[in-house]
Design an enzyme around this catalytic site. Structure first.
Site, short mmCIF file in Angstrom:
data_model
loop_
_atom_site.label_atom_id
_atom_site.label_comp_id
_atom_site.label_asym_id
_atom_site.label_seq_id
_atom_site.Cartn_x
_atom_site.Cartn_y
_atom_site.Cartn_z
N PRO A 2 -3.00 -9.23 -1.83
CA PRO A 2 -4.11 -9.69 -2.67
C PRO A 2 -4.63 -11.06 -2.30
CG PRO A 2 -2.06 -9.57 -3.94
CD PRO A 2 -1.76 -9.08 -2.58
N GLU A 3 -5.86 -11.10 -1.85
CA GLU A 3 -6.57 -12.36 -1.64
C GLU A 3 -7.70 -12.39 -2.66
OE1 GLU A 3 -7.67 -12.88 2.49
OE2 GLU A 3 -5.99 -11.67 3.18
#
Length: 271
Positions: A2-3
């Site tokens: 997750p960015e």
DNA sequence: ACTATTTCCTGGATGC
DNA sequence: TGCATCCAGGAAATAG
């Protein structure tokens, strides 16, 4: 992993699902748990609080909390690390391995935090607004963005990953942004011309906005708050494409390691 | 004040 | 088939 776009997608989903609900009780798993605040303080801050909103700050999910009648600005901050997941389910749902925290809601549902690799972190912030030290890449103006790189000898790739400069960009979007900007990842940040920086600025915004619109990139096992995969991985032009042909010029994509991070680029398109 | 390197952690892939 | 080894990487800690 997750960015910014994935966290944005998750936060939006969670906001839709739990805004207005009240946290009745909290369980935090035993001993070495991925916490930044003590378990007791987390429980004390969350229990009885109403979730006023869920939003994203950098790569963090922020639950804005409200106490009955109170004006306190408490927040529950969740960082998903690499493999963290935060989702809502019924209380009867099986509790998967690596479940580290469960918040039981007044609606009888549960908000759960699961993270096999334990790079994620839970934290509470009381009586102040949580802020990331880095700038939000989608809010920052060009002049401030350009200033971030001035005088820095570190590779531009590392600068993009540095959360104290920009908050939210990770390995995927750093590589994709550099490709679109036509800049090699090893270039020293300070060596970028004003035109390079201009193209990088535009590329970062473009890539992040497109990725959010696509619901993020599902490369390993990322899914949103509703359990659905994103589809920006199909739009990746360099990340994870070592040896594949550049979509723009046909040259094989290269992979190198910079500061321990794999970096993908087109040797012909990026200078 | 910066920059580079090491560490944490587990599941999945790879190799013999 | 089974076991060992490697690799992924965000951010904090450590070293230079």
């Amino acid at each position: 992993m997750p960015e910014l776009p994935e966290v944005e997608t998750i936060a939006r989903g969670l906001s839709r699902q739990v805004t207005g609900d009240v946290i009745e009780s909290v369980w935090v798993g035993s001993k070495p748990e991925p916490l930044k605040s003590p378990a007791r303080e987390i429980a004390r801050t969350l229990e009885g609080a109403r979730i006023a909103d869920v939003r994203r700050a950098g790569k963090h999910i922020v639950f804005d909390l409200e106490r009955r009648g109170g004006k306190a600005r408490d927040q529950w901050i969740v960082h998903l690390g690499m493999t963290g997941r935060m989702f809502v389910c019924g209380a009867e749902a099986e509790i998967p391995k690596h479940t580290h925290a469960i918040a039981t809601l007044r609606s009888a549902r549960e908000l759960r935090f699961v993270d096999p690799r334990r790079f994620g972190r839970l934290q509470v912030v009381r009586d102040q607004r949580f802020e990331t030290s880095g700038r939000e890449p989608l809010d920052v103006g060009f002049e401030i963005f350009a200033k971030l790189f001035r005088g820095r000898k570190t590779p531009i790739k590392s600068a993009l990953l540095n959360q104290k400069l920009l908050a939210g960009i990770g390995n995927i979007y750093a590589d994709e942004s550099l490709f679109r900007a036509g800049v090699r990842p090893r270039r020293r940040a300070a060596s970028l011309t004003r035109n390079d920086v201009r193209r990088l600025y535009d590329s970062v915004q473009q890539v992040l906005n497109e990725a959010i619109a696509a619901g993020g990139s599902s490369v390993s096992d990322y899914v949103n708050a509703d359990g659905e995969a994103g589809f920006f991985q199909f739009a990746h032009r360099v990340y994870g494409r070592e040896g594949d042909l550049c979509v723009s010029c046909g040259a094989p994509i290269k992979r190198i390691v910079i500061a321990g991070r794999s970096s993908h680029y087109c040797p012909k398109c990026q200078k």
